[in-house]
Design a protein around this motif. Structure first.
Motif, PDB file in Angstrom:
ATOM      1  N   THR A  21       0.824  -1.204   0.000  1.00 42.57           N
ATOM      2  CA  THR A  21       0.000   0.000   0.000  1.00 42.57           C
ATOM      3  C   THR A  21       0.863   1.260   0.000  1.00 42.57           C
ATOM      4  N   VAL A  22       0.270   2.371  -0.423  1.00 41.08           N
ATOM      5  CA  VAL A  22       0.956   3.662  -0.416  1.00 41.08           C
ATOM      6  C   VAL A  22       0.046   4.707   0.203  1.00 41.08           C
ATOM      7  N   SER A  23       0.640   5.799   0.657  1.00 43.37           N
ATOM      8  CA  SER A  23      -0.117   6.948   1.163  1.00 43.37           C
ATOM      9  C   SER A  23      -0.095   8.045   0.109  1.00 43.37           C
ATOM     10  N   ARG A  24      -1.246   8.631  -0.167  1.00 43.68           N
ATOM     11  CA  ARG A  24      -1.328   9.704  -1.149  1.00 43.68           C
ATOM     12  C   ARG A  24      -2.323  10.764  -0.680  1.00 43.68           C
ATOM     13  N   GLY A  25      -2.029  12.011  -1.028  1.00 47.78           N
ATOM     14  CA  GLY A  25      -2.965  13.099  -0.764  1.00 47.78           C
ATOM     15  C   GLY A  25      -3.951  13.194  -1.907  1.00 47.78           C
ATOM     16  N   VAL A  26      -5.191  12.760  -1.691  1.00 49.17           N
ATOM     17  CA  VAL A  26      -6.209  12.722  -2.745  1.00 49.17           C
ATOM     18  C   VAL A  26      -6.877  14.095  -2.831  1.00 49.17           C
ATOM     19  N   CYS A  27      -6.890  14.671  -4.041  1.00 47.02           N
ATOM     20  CA  CYS A  27      -7.282  16.072  -4.215  1.00 47.02           C
ATOM     21  C   CYS A  27      -8.709  16.229  -4.728  1.00 47.02           C
ATOM     22  N   SER A  28      -9.349  17.294  -4.270  1.00 46.07           N
ATOM     23  CA  SER A  28     -10.603  17.775  -4.847  1.00 46.07           C
ATOM     24  C   SER A  28     -10.313  19.141  -5.457  1.00 46.07           C
ATOM     25  N   MET A  29     -10.867  19.384  -6.669  1.00 46.96           N
ATOM     26  CA  MET A  29     -10.594  20.645  -7.357  1.00 46.96           C
ATOM     27  C   MET A  29     -11.883  21.326  -7.772  1.00 46.96           C
ATOM     28  N   ASN A  30     -11.811  22.634  -8.006  1.00 51.17           N
ATOM     29  CA  ASN A  30     -12.956  23.358  -8.558  1.00 51.17           C
ATOM     30  C   ASN A  30     -12.803  23.467 -10.076  1.00 51.17           C
ATOM     31  N   ASP A  31     -13.724  24.182 -10.717  1.00 50.77           N
ATOM     32  CA  ASP A  31     -13.712  24.281 -12.181  1.00 50.77           C
ATOM     33  C   ASP A  31     -12.533  25.097 -12.711  1.00 50.77           C
ATOM     34  N   SER A  32     -11.857  25.801 -11.825  1.00 48.12           N
ATOM     35  CA  SER A  32     -10.696  26.608 -12.236  1.00 48.12           C
ATOM     36  C   SER A  32      -9.381  25.876 -12.017  1.00 48.12           C
TER      37      SER A  32
END
Length: 301
Positions: free
Chosen positions: A163-174
């Motif tokens: 397994t790995v650790s990752r920062g999962v991102c949420s983005m806006n339309d910009s």
């Protein structure tokens, strides 16, 4: 003050899962470290200085390993991260052995950097395109309230060996970061990407951007980090495993409306060594990049 951006290298980690000091292990055809490729790519991406964050016990090893190859090609500095760096005596805990984390490491470089800068891990290969796009942003686009990170599609940054650790991102339309959640146990299960933790399993769609700790900051961020650090210390004095991470800084700046973080599309190629079994894959990948002409036969000839 120089106009070119600086590359800040986080090289104080222990490499506990790998089983050795992967920051100075050789992977390239001539025994090059992964970090040497990042420095090479940074130079051709317009960076003018590299600052190494290291522990005191590996300072001389790092100097011996890197200075003969890169001195004269880019300005070089070394900064120490310790359990007492920027920690007032009343908050020092003799029982603590764990480093304070990536945002603390960045803070340790506060007096060594006066220009826009990128932050990378020493043991990740990020690819030429990532340094090009971030170098351009740090030269032309960065502002005191606009920072950046290079996004990588999650399906390209997993390990076949655990397994790995990752920062999962949420983005806006910009294409700006809305928030990031650290998922600590991500792997492929039955053809799907699954994050396990806290008693739940979450499927993460392929193509979801994640952080591989490749950030671009205006140097004004140091004052933001220092203020958050002053709040972190009293709140975590008794928690000897607490860590002060860059994603915490980014999320706080976004939530408070103090700054935006642009997610740049430069993450084409990534590989790294989380486990010992990853090493042959990295060696083969670098060999192919040399054979394809992405890198010269000898990086520093």
């Amino acid at each position: 003050m120089q106009n070119k951006p600086t590359l800040l290298v986080l090289a104080a980690g222990m490499g506990s899962r790998y089983g050795g000091n992967k920051q100075i292990d050789g992977f390239g055809p001539n025994g090059e470290t992964i970090l040497e490729y990042s420095i090479y790519d940074a130079i051709r991406g317009g960076f003018g200085k590299v600052v190494f964050i290291v522990r005191e016990e590996i300072l001389e090893i790092a100097k011996e390993k890197f200075l003969p190859k890169i001195e004269g090609k880019i300005e070089v500095d070394f900064v120490l991260q310790s359990l007492t760096s920027f920690v007032p005596e009343e908050f020092q805990n003799p029982d603590r052995v764990k480093p304070y984390g990536t945002a603390h490491a960045v803070l340790c470089a506060k007096d060594a950097i006066a220009e826009p800068f990128a932050v990378i891990n020493a043991d990740d290969f990020y690819g030429k395109e990532a340094f090009e796009v971030l170098g351009k942003f740090l030269t032309n686009g960065v502002q005191n309230n606009l920072h950046a990170m290079v996004g990588y599609a999650i399906q390209n940054v997993l390990s076949d060996h655990g397994t790995v650790s990752r920062g999962v991102c949420s983005m806006n339309d910009s294409n700006q970061l809305v928030g990031m959640v650290e998922r600590t146990a991500i792997s492929r299960e039955n053809g799907k990407i699954i994050a396990n933790g806290d008693g739940e399993s979450i499927e993460i769609p392929e193509g979801t951007p994640v952080s591989m700790n490749f950030w671009g900051f205006h140097h004004a961020v140091f004052s933001n980090i220092e203020k958050m650090w002053e709040e972190f210390l009293p709140a975590n004095k008794e928690n000897i495993k607490s860590e002060f991470f860059i994603p915490l800084v980014a999320n706080t700046l976004i939530e408070n409306g103090q700054a935006a973080v642009e997610v740049l599309e430069g993450g084409k190629t990534w590989f790294g060594v989380t486990y010992t079994e990853d090493k042959p894959v990295v060696i083969a990948s670098l060999k192919k990049l040399h054979e394809d002409g992405e890198y010269p036969e000898n990086l520093w000839a």
